[in-house]
Design a protein around this motif. Sequence first.
Motif, PDB file in Angstrom:
ATOM      1  N   MET A  87      29.657 -32.332  48.146  1.00 21.60           N
ATOM      2  CA  MET A  87      29.294 -31.960  46.772  1.00 21.60           C
ATOM      3  C   MET A  87      30.471 -31.219  46.148  1.00 21.60           C
ATOM      4  O   MET A  87      31.292 -30.627  46.842  1.00 21.60           O
ATOM      5  CB  MET A  87      28.026 -31.091  46.761  1.00 21.60           C
ATOM      6  N   ASP A  90      31.772 -25.825  41.863  1.00 19.42           N
ATOM      7  CA  ASP A  90      32.268 -25.280  40.600  1.00 19.42           C
ATOM      8  C   ASP A  90      32.131 -23.760  40.686  1.00 19.42           C
ATOM      9  O   ASP A  90      31.028 -23.224  40.605  1.00 19.42           O
ATOM     10  CB  ASP A  90      31.449 -25.844  39.433  1.00 19.42           C
ATOM     11  N   ARG A  93      31.458 -21.787  36.797  1.00 20.91           N
ATOM     12  CA  ARG A  93      30.273 -21.895  35.953  1.00 20.91           C
ATOM     13  C   ARG A  93      29.478 -20.588  35.883  1.00 20.91           C
ATOM     14  O   ARG A  93      29.025 -20.184  34.824  1.00 20.91           O
ATOM     15  CB  ARG A  93      29.379 -23.032  36.480  1.00 20.91           C
ATOM     16  N   TYR A 122      19.059 -21.895  34.614  1.00 21.60           N
ATOM     17  CA  TYR A 122      19.914 -23.079  34.666  1.00 21.60           C
ATOM     18  C   TYR A 122      19.343 -24.096  35.658  1.00 21.60           C
ATOM     19  O   TYR A 122      19.249 -25.290  35.370  1.00 21.60           O
ATOM     20  CB  TYR A 122      21.337 -22.679  35.071  1.00 21.60           C
ATOM     21  N   HIS A 126      18.311 -28.185  35.587  1.00 20.93           N
ATOM     22  CA  HIS A 126      19.238 -29.136  36.201  1.00 20.93           C
ATOM     23  C   HIS A 126      18.777 -29.415  37.627  1.00 20.93           C
ATOM     24  O   HIS A 126      18.987 -28.606  38.516  1.00 20.93           O
ATOM     25  CB  HIS A 126      20.658 -28.576  36.215  1.00 20.93           C
ATOM     26  N   GLU A 129      21.502 -30.539  40.945  1.00 19.39           N
ATOM     27  CA  GLU A 129      22.530 -29.652  41.470  1.00 19.39           C
ATOM     28  C   GLU A 129      21.954 -28.671  42.477  1.00 19.39           C
ATOM     29  O   GLU A 129      20.761 -28.423  42.512  1.00 19.39           O
ATOM     30  CB  GLU A 129      23.199 -28.922  40.291  1.00 19.39           C
ATOM     31  N   LYS A 130      22.861 -28.163  43.302  1.00 18.88           N
ATOM     32  CA  LYS A 130      22.465 -27.158  44.287  1.00 18.88           C
ATOM     33  C   LYS A 130      23.333 -25.915  44.104  1.00 18.88           C
ATOM     34  O   LYS A 130      24.256 -25.906  43.289  1.00 18.88           O
ATOM     35  CB  LYS A 130      22.594 -27.715  45.705  1.00 18.88           C
ATOM     36  N   ARG A 170      17.270 -25.796  47.688  1.00 18.30           N
ATOM     37  CA  ARG A 170      18.450 -26.031  46.850  1.00 18.30           C
ATOM     38  C   ARG A 170      19.457 -24.894  46.962  1.00 18.30           C
ATOM     39  O   ARG A 170      20.554 -24.987  46.424  1.00 18.30           O
ATOM     40  CB  ARG A 170      18.031 -26.189  45.381  1.00 18.30           C
ATOM     41  N   LEU A 201      28.235 -23.268  41.968  1.00 19.11           N
ATOM     42  CA  LEU A 201      27.428 -24.422  41.588  1.00 19.11           C
ATOM     43  C   LEU A 201      27.922 -25.637  42.375  1.00 19.11           C
ATOM     44  O   LEU A 201      29.122 -25.910  42.424  1.00 19.11           O
ATOM     45  CB  LEU A 201      27.586 -24.663  40.084  1.00 19.11           C
ATOM     46  N   LYS A 203      27.860 -29.530  42.488  1.00 21.10           N
ATOM     47  CA  LYS A 203      27.525 -30.701  41.690  1.00 21.10           C
ATOM     48  C   LYS A 203      27.461 -31.938  42.577  1.00 21.10           C
ATOM     49  O   LYS A 203      28.190 -32.031  43.569  1.00 21.10           O
ATOM     50  CB  LYS A 203      28.583 -30.920  40.608  1.00 21.10           C
ATOM     51  N   PRO A 204      26.611 -32.890  42.215  1.00 20.23           N
ATOM     52  CA  PRO A 204      26.520 -34.121  43.018  1.00 20.23           C
ATOM     53  C   PRO A 204      27.863 -34.829  43.036  1.00 20.23           C
ATOM     54  O   PRO A 204      28.677 -34.691  42.121  1.00 20.23           O
ATOM     55  CB  PRO A 204      25.483 -34.964  42.263  1.00 20.23           C
ATOM     56  N   LYS A 205      28.062 -35.591  44.104  1.00 16.92           N
ATOM     57  CA  LYS A 205      29.289 -36.386  44.213  1.00 16.92           C
ATOM     58  C   LYS A 205      29.397 -37.329  43.020  1.00 16.92           C
ATOM     59  O   LYS A 205      28.393 -37.823  42.526  1.00 16.92           O
ATOM     60  CB  LYS A 205      29.256 -37.226  45.493  1.00 16.92           C
TER      61      LYS A 205
END
Lengths: 207, 393
Positions: A87, A90, A93, A122, A126, A129-130, A170, A201, A203-205
């Motif tokens: 993943m 970030d 963020r 957030y 969303h 995301e994890k 998550r 954060l 984010k998915p691949k």
Amino acid sequence: MKRSYLFKLLVLGLFLTVAATGCKKRVMGPTPIPGTAQKPASPGTAPRIDNVRPVSTPPDVGATQLPTDTATGGIPTSADLELIQGMIPDRERFKAETVYFDYDRAAVKASEKGRIETVANYFKQHSAEKLQIEGHCDERGTEEYNRALGERRALAIREYLVNLGVAADRVYTLSWGEDKPADQGHDETAWGKNRRGEFILLKPKAQ
Amino acid sequence: MKSKLVITLSLLTGITLALSVARLPAAEEQIEIEGTGGSKLIPISLEGFSGEAATVLKSDLEVAGFKFVTPDQAQFNVAGGNNPNVQGRLNDRITKASLLAMAYTGGSLRTQAHRLADDIVMAITRKKGIAQTKIAFKIDAGNTSEIYIADYDGYNRQAVTQDGSVVAAPTWAPGRLALYYTSYKLGNPDIYSQDLLTGTRKIVARYSGLNTSAAVSPDGKHVTLIMSKGGSPDVYVCDADGTNQKQLTKTREDESSPCWSPDGRTICFVSRIAGGRALCKISAGGGEIRRLRTGLVSNPSEPDWSPDGKTIIFTAQMGDFNICTVPAEGGDATLLVAGEDPSWAPNSRTVIFTKRAKNGKRFLSLLDVPTKHVKDIAQISGSASCSQPSWAK
């Protein structure tokens, strides 16, 4: 003798069989974190550990050769950890939401709760995301004590997030103890900045 | 006496160069040495050695609780040489008895000198010396850290990991050239075991959250460790490969730094009781958590149980970090010297620990517990720090 070890090294490939697991959700009491179940593995998600260079030993030693266990599989590892491998982290963020702690304490202070609520809001919006929470300490503690304290801090933030409705599976925690200070100084100003929990954060691949 | 001088190469000493030892003609009869090994430094003299051999001998004997005086003031006289090989004679100045007369071949001058130092320690104290033992520790270069091993005095340093990641808490598997340690290599603090002779390593614990502070049981079959997968950092015990886990503590506090009693029955660790940090014990099979009293000394962490079972050494944090000992059954703790993270040598007398300089840089130091004599290990140049030492046993 050395040569035979090198030969063994060549022959050895160390691929771990990894457990693929599900994750139980629970909000009461201490919240087990993802990856507690131990089921057999789905191939392909296994982390590969490279072996390292052996330490050198003088050639004419009377050292006894120890039996080397070449078994590679069978160690249960957390599949959930593999779920976040790859993943995209970030770190920017939620930089403004970094949570600070009192000396030698893991309790979330009232002044810090608003930041965690921002993060919780957030995540309610969303779903793909994890989140990884990194717990840190100042240098005024011994190293392994701080590694445990950093984890307690990350877990305290995680628990607050879960109570706000973020799904437990998550949210991951990681303690750096005192190994990654935000401020390299050795005074209270630096220490106050170093006793913290950071939100990363995940984010998915990219598709 | 003679049988004690026969070389026994243990696994750990075996990786230094094999030495051969010849007994010099001399000794007529032996006498019993009494009254040594207390809390006073033993006065000894050293003559005839030069260069590295002299340096090593002096350093080894200082760490072992000796002090150097002129031959006429010494209780024991050592005379010898190192050209081309190390040889030495040890005499009791008062009784004139010859206690030792040995010549060494093979290996390096350094290893020969270590060997003579151990033989001197054995002849005088009747206890096995530590001059040929190994340590493991962490070198922190700032953004990355690696595990290293070295001779107990810091020489012959060798990298164990080369991952460019962050590592922590190296610890030896008893009697083997193998380490357990924590590495963040896969993006999480996970525990690995590594055979040092082959470089083969395996994951022992890799679960979400914290996996750290491994300690191997005296029989090598079990490991105690800290994991947080149950929702809080707790003490667990598992088999040496990480299987058959049993959770020993289920508190909401953060437990840390478990270690084994030498009989393998009890684990000592750090927890928080009634808001204060405390040393605790629990049966390795599970059961009640018992607090270990430390008297007026508060804020303990990083306990290490002496191999003879009698003493637990730990770090107390009362303003600064201090090394303290407490009887294994609890009682009044004794404050020894400034420092942290102590690890016992196999002799249950010497300890290696971490010191912090004012600029934050850390380095290793050796402590002779009965005399409180401290000898720093040469620091690594630059800003790199050494910490978390573990003494091979």
